[in-house]
Design a protein around this motif. Structure first.
Motif, PDB file in Angstrom:
ATOM      1  N   TYR A 263       0.796  -1.273  -0.056  1.00 28.45           N
ATOM      2  CA  TYR A 263      -0.057   0.171  -0.106  1.00 28.45           C
ATOM      3  C   TYR A 263       0.984   1.367   0.063  1.00 28.45           C
ATOM      4  O   TYR A 263       0.688   2.227  -0.702  1.00 28.45           O
ATOM      5  CB  TYR A 263      -0.661   0.073   1.234  1.00 28.45           C
ATOM      6  CG  TYR A 263      -1.837   1.201   1.327  1.00 28.45           C
ATOM      7  CD1 TYR A 263      -2.975   1.217   0.694  1.00 28.45           C
ATOM      8  CD2 TYR A 263      -1.579   2.190   2.288  1.00 28.45           C
ATOM      9  CE1 TYR A 263      -3.758   2.505   0.558  1.00 28.45           C
ATOM     10  CE2 TYR A 263      -2.384   3.223   2.307  1.00 28.45           C
ATOM     11  CZ  TYR A 263      -3.709   3.385   1.561  1.00 28.45           C
ATOM     12  OH  TYR A 263      -4.369   4.423   1.797  1.00 28.45           O
TER      13      TYR A 263
ATOM     14  N   ASN B 133      -0.140   3.047  -3.376  1.00 30.15           N
ATOM     15  CA  ASN B 133      -0.968   4.110  -2.981  1.00 30.15           C
ATOM     16  C   ASN B 133      -0.586   5.360  -2.331  1.00 30.15           C
ATOM     17  O   ASN B 133      -1.086   6.274  -2.422  1.00 30.15           O
ATOM     18  CB  ASN B 133      -2.019   3.313  -2.163  1.00 30.15           C
ATOM     19  CG  ASN B 133      -2.970   2.334  -3.125  1.00 30.15           C
ATOM     20  OD1 ASN B 133      -2.321   1.069  -2.645  1.00 30.15           O
ATOM     21  ND2 ASN B 133      -3.733   2.473  -3.650  1.00 30.15           N
TER      22      ASN B 133
ATOM     23  N   ARG C  72      -7.961   7.597  -1.020  1.00 35.45           N
ATOM     24  CA  ARG C  72      -7.154   7.426  -2.069  1.00 35.45           C
ATOM     25  C   ARG C  72      -7.510   5.906  -2.611  1.00 35.45           C
ATOM     26  O   ARG C  72      -6.928   4.996  -2.017  1.00 35.45           O
ATOM     27  CB  ARG C  72      -5.659   7.519  -1.891  1.00 35.45           C
ATOM     28  CG  ARG C  72      -5.017   7.423  -3.002  1.00 35.45           C
ATOM     29  CD  ARG C  72      -3.570   8.000  -2.814  1.00 35.45           C
ATOM     30  NE  ARG C  72      -3.287   9.226  -2.481  1.00 35.45           N
ATOM     31  CZ  ARG C  72      -2.334   9.773  -2.180  1.00 35.45           C
ATOM     32  NH1 ARG C  72      -1.160   9.346  -1.781  1.00 35.45           N
ATOM     33  NH2 ARG C  72      -2.389  11.262  -1.618  1.00 35.45           N
TER      34      ARG C  72
ATOM     35  N   SER D 136      -7.922  -4.396  -5.553  1.00 35.23           N
ATOM     36  CA  SER D 136      -6.818  -3.485  -5.076  1.00 35.23           C
ATOM     37  C   SER D 136      -6.708  -3.609  -3.582  1.00 35.23           C
ATOM     38  O   SER D 136      -7.773  -3.937  -3.005  1.00 35.23           O
ATOM     39  CB  SER D 136      -7.028  -2.237  -5.588  1.00 35.23           C
ATOM     40  OG  SER D 136      -8.253  -1.513  -5.010  1.00 35.23           O
TER      41      SER D 136
END
Length: 638
Positions: free
Chosen positions: A253, A257, A314, A400
Motif C-alpha cells: 500500500y 498508493n 485514495r 486492489s
C-alpha cells in the motif's frame, strides 16, 4: 492502589512485568527484521526473499496451534513469576542459537530459532494476560491492559525500525551487531523478570494433559462456556484478523498508493501503532476505571468508519512517487490518510482493551490461563485466515488494496452487529455509557476501597432518579444485579437495557405477590452465586429530594441469607446532586397533589457524586441502621 494507570508504572507489582513483556516484543521484531536485513545484505534473489517472507510467519505461528493447550495448562499450574523467568531464560537460549545463525549466515539455523521464538511466545502468552487479574484490582484492569497494549504496539514498531536499520547502518559488521543485540536484549529481559513479585498459580493441583489435540478441543470449549467471554474472545480474534489484513498490506500500500517504499511503510505503521497506543491509554479515562465494554461498539464502528474513509481518501495509485515523509505530506489528500490510519488505530484500542479486561474479570481465576490459551489458538486461526484471504482476493479476484480495506470495513460492521445481537450486553453497556457520560460527570468516593473484588454483597442506595441504576453500574467495577420497581423496569428503551443487565423486577405485595416472591428468590440465588445485588430500599423515587424511610424488604433479604448460613456484607452507598437531574421527580400542583414529571436540569453534565462506605455485617444490621448510614453519606448536598 493505583488511582490512575500511570501510577502502575511506579509499582513493583506491575512495572517489572511491563518492561519484561515490552522487551520481549521488541526483541522478537528486532530479530525478524534483522533476518530480512541479512537477506538484502547477502544479495539473495527476490525469489528467496519471497520464500522467507511466506515461510517465516508460518514458522512463527505454528507453535500457537501445536502447543497453546499445553502452555495454558503450564501457566495455570505454575507460579506465574517463575514461569515468566523460565520463558525469558528460554529466550536467552533461543537468541544465542539465532546469534550463531547470524554469525554463520545460516538461514536454516535462523529459521529453526524463529520457530523456537514462536514456541517461547506461545508459552508466554497465557501468563502475560493471566497475571494481570492476579496483581491488579478489577478497577485497574482496563488501565493495566491499556498500558500493556500501548507498550506492545510501540515495542513492535520500534523493534521493526531498529532491526531494519542494523544492516543498513552497520554494513559489514551487521551480523555481529544483530547477534549481539538480540542476546543482550534477551539477557536484559531475564534480569528484569527476576524483579516480578510472586503471583500464585491459578490451579496448582491441575494434572497436565500432554496430548495437544484433545486438550486443545477441551480448552476451546472452556473458553466458550460463558457467552460474554466467548464473544469477547471472538472480538479479540477479529481484532487480530483486521490488524493482520491492515499490516500485511501496508508495505505494498505504501509503495502503490502512497507513492513510496520502506520509509512510508514504517511511517504508515507508526501512525497505526501510535493510534492504537493512544486509544489503549484513553480507555481507562473513558471507562472511569471500570471494565466498560460499552467502548467495544464505539471501537468497532469507529474502525469501520475510518477504514471506509481510507478507501475514499485514495482508492487508486499515488499521484506521484515520493522518497520522504515530508514529500508525501505535501501531496493532496495525504493528511486525510494520516488521520484515517491514526483513527483506525485509536478505535482499535477502544475495541480490544475492554475485551481483554472483560475476559480477565469474568473468567474464574483457576481458568484464566487456559482460556487465554484457547483464545490464542483462535487468534492464530484468524491470522492465518486473514493472510490467506488477502492473497486470494488480490491474486484471483483482482482486488486492489483499498478495495480490501473497504471489504474488511463492511465485514467488520456485520461481525460487530452479529456479536452485539447474540450478546446484547455490549450494546446495552454502550447505550448506558453514552447516557451516563453524556449527561453527568461522575465523582466516585470510596468505591474502590469498599466494594469487594469478588464474592457476594448487597448494595443499598438512596433513590433519586430513573438513571440511578445506570449511574451505579457505571461506577462499580463488577456487574450489579439491580432490584427495581417493575414499572420502572418496563419503561420503553430503558427496559431493554435493564433486562440485558439482568435487573430483577419487583412489585409490592398488594400489587403482584407472585412477582414479589420471584424477586426475592432471584435475589437470594444471585447472592448465593457470589454476585452483587443493588437495592433501593425506599421502594420508590423520592418526590421531594429527601430520603424516605427504608422498607423492610432489605431485612427480608438479609434474613434469608442468615437462615441459609451465608450472611452477606451490605455496602451503604449514596447519590449526591441528582435531585437537579431531569430524570428525577418533581412535586408541582397548586392543590398539593403529587405530579411526577421530568425536571429541567440546572446545568448540562452536572457533577454527580457516588459515595460508598465500609461494608456492614449482614448478620446483624437492620433497615434503620442502613438508612442512617445512607443519610450520613448523602449529607446536605443530595
Amino acid at each position: 492502589m493505583a488511582h490512575n494507570q500511570f501510577e502502575l508504572l511506579k509499582q513493583r507489582r506491575f512495572l517489572p512485568f511491563f518492561i519484561t513483556q515490552c522487551l520481549g516484543a521488541f526483541n522478537d521484531n528486532v530479530y525478524r527484521q534483522a533476518i530480512i536485513g541479512l537477506l538484502f545484505w547477502l544479495g539473495v534473489s527476490p525469489e528467496q526473499r519471497t520464500l522467507y517472507t511466506n515461510l517465516a510467519p508460518a514458522l512463527f505461528i505454528a507453535p500457537y496451534f501445536l502447543f497453546s493447550a499445553t502452555a495454558g495448562q503450564i501457566a495455570e499450574k505454575l507460579e506465574k513469576s517463575k514461569l515468566i523467568r523460565i520463558t525469558t531464560t528460554m529466550e536467552i537460549v533461543i537468541m544465542s542459537l539465532a546469534a550463531v545463525g547470524f554469525l554463520t549466515q545460516s538461514m536454516t539455523v535462523l529459521l529453526v530459532a524463529l520457530f523456537s521464538t514462536g514456541l517461547q511466545s506461545t508459552l508466554f502468552g497465557p501468563v502475560k494476560y493471566s497475571i494481570l487479574p492476579s496483581v491488579l484490582k478489577p478497577e485497574e484492569l482496563t488501565g493495566g491492559n491499556g498500558l500493556v497494549e500501548m507498550g506492545t504496539s510501540i515495542s513492535i514498531l520500534v523493534g521493526m525500525i531498529f532491526g531494519g536499520l542494523i544492516f543498513a547502518l552497520a554494513g559489514a559488521h551487521g551480523p555481529v551487531v544483530a547477534a549481539t543485540a538480540i542476546v543482550v536484549l534477551a539477557i536484559t529481559g531475564n534480569l528484569v523478570s527476576r524483579a516480578i513479585p510472586r503471583a500464585e498459580a491459578g490451579a496448582p493441583e491441575l494434572r497436565i494433559n500432554w496430548n495437544p489435540l484433545p486438550e486443545s478441543i477441551a480448552i476451546l470449549h472452556l473458553a466458550k462456556r460463558q457467552p460474554a467471554v466467548r464473544n469477547a474472545i471472538l472480538g479479540v480474534s477479529w481484532f487480530w484478523f483486521i490488524g493482520t489484513v491492515l499490516t500485511s498490506q501496508l508495505p505494498t500500500y505504501a509503495e502503490t498508493n502512497l507513492g513510496g517504499s520502506g520509509t512510508l511503510y514504517i511511517f504508515a505503521l507508526a501512525l497505526f501503532s501510535v493510534g492504537t497506543g493512544v486509544g489503549s491509554m484513553l480507555c481507562e479515562r473513558l471507562s472511569a476505571r471500570t471494565v466498560e465494554i460499552g467502548l467495544v461498539p464505539l471501537g468497532a464502528f469507529g474502525i469501520s468508519a475510518f477504514m471506509i474513509d481510507l478507501y475514499f481518501a485514495r482508492s487508486g495509485a499515488a499521484p506521484a512517487q515520493v522518497s520522504t515523509v515530508v514529500a508525501f505530506l505535501q501531496q493532496p489528500g495525504s493528511w486525510r490518510i494520516v488521520i484515517d490510519l491514526v483513527g483506525i488505530g485509536l478505535f482499535a484500542g477502544f475495541f480490544v482493551v475492554p475485551l481483554f479486561a472483560l475476559i480477565q474479570s469474568r473468567t474464574p481465576r483457576n481458568e484464566v490461563s487456559r482460556v487465554i490459551a484457547g483464545m490464542n489458538i483462535q487468534n492464530a486461526a484468524f491470522i492465518v485466515l486473514a493472510a490467506v484471504l488477502g492473497i486470494v482476493v488480490q491474486r484471483f479476484l483482482g482486488w486492489s488494496i483499498p478495495q480490501v480495506f473497504l471489504a474488511v470495513a463492511i465485514a467488520n460492521v456485520i461481525v460487530a452487529i452479529y456479536i452485539f445481537t447474540i450478546v446484547p450486553e455490549f450494546l446495552m453497556r454502550f447505550l448506558s455509557w453514552v447516557l451516563v457520560r453524556g449527561l453527568y460527570r461522575l465523582r466516585l468516593h470510596g468505591i474502590e476501597k469498599h466494594v469487594p473484588d469478588e464474592g457476594p454483597a448487597l448494595i443499598v442506595c438512596n433513590h433519586v432518579s430513573y438513571m440511578d441504576a445506570l449511574i451505579l453500574a457505571a461506577s462499580i467495577p463488577r456487574p450489579v444485579r439491580f432490584v427495581m420497581y417493575y414499572k420502572i423496569f418496563n419503561i420503553p428503551v430503558m427496559s431493554w437495557i435493564f433486562r440485558t443487565a439482568k435487573a430483577i423486577p419487583i412489585a409490592g405485595a398488594k400489587e403482584d405477590p407472585a412477582l414479589m416472591q420471584r424477586a426475592f428468590d432471584e435475589i437470594d440465588a444471585a447472592l448465593a452465586q457470589g454476585e452483587i445485588v443493588g437495592l433501593f430500599p425506599e421502594g420508590a423515587l423520592t418526590k421531594d429530594g429527601a430520603i424516605a424511610p427504608f422498607k423492610s424488604g432489605v431485612e427480608r433479604i438479609l434474613e434469608r441469607t442468615r437462615d441459609a448460613g451465608r450472611p452477606v456484607p451490605v455496602i451503604p452507598m449514596a447519590l449526591r446532586n441528582m435531585w437537579t437531574s431531569m430524570w428525577s421527580r418533581r412535586s408541582t400542583s397548586s392543590k398539593g397533589s403529587r405530579l411526577a414529571r421530568m425536571r429541567v436540569p440546572r446545568r448540562f453534565r452536572a457533577h454527580v457524586e457516588v459515595m460508598a462506605d465500609a461494608p456492614l455485617d449482614g448478620a446483624t444490621v437492620d433497615a434503620a441502621q442502613l438508612e442512617a448510614q445512607v443519610r450520613s453519606l448523602r449529607g446536605d448536598a443530595a
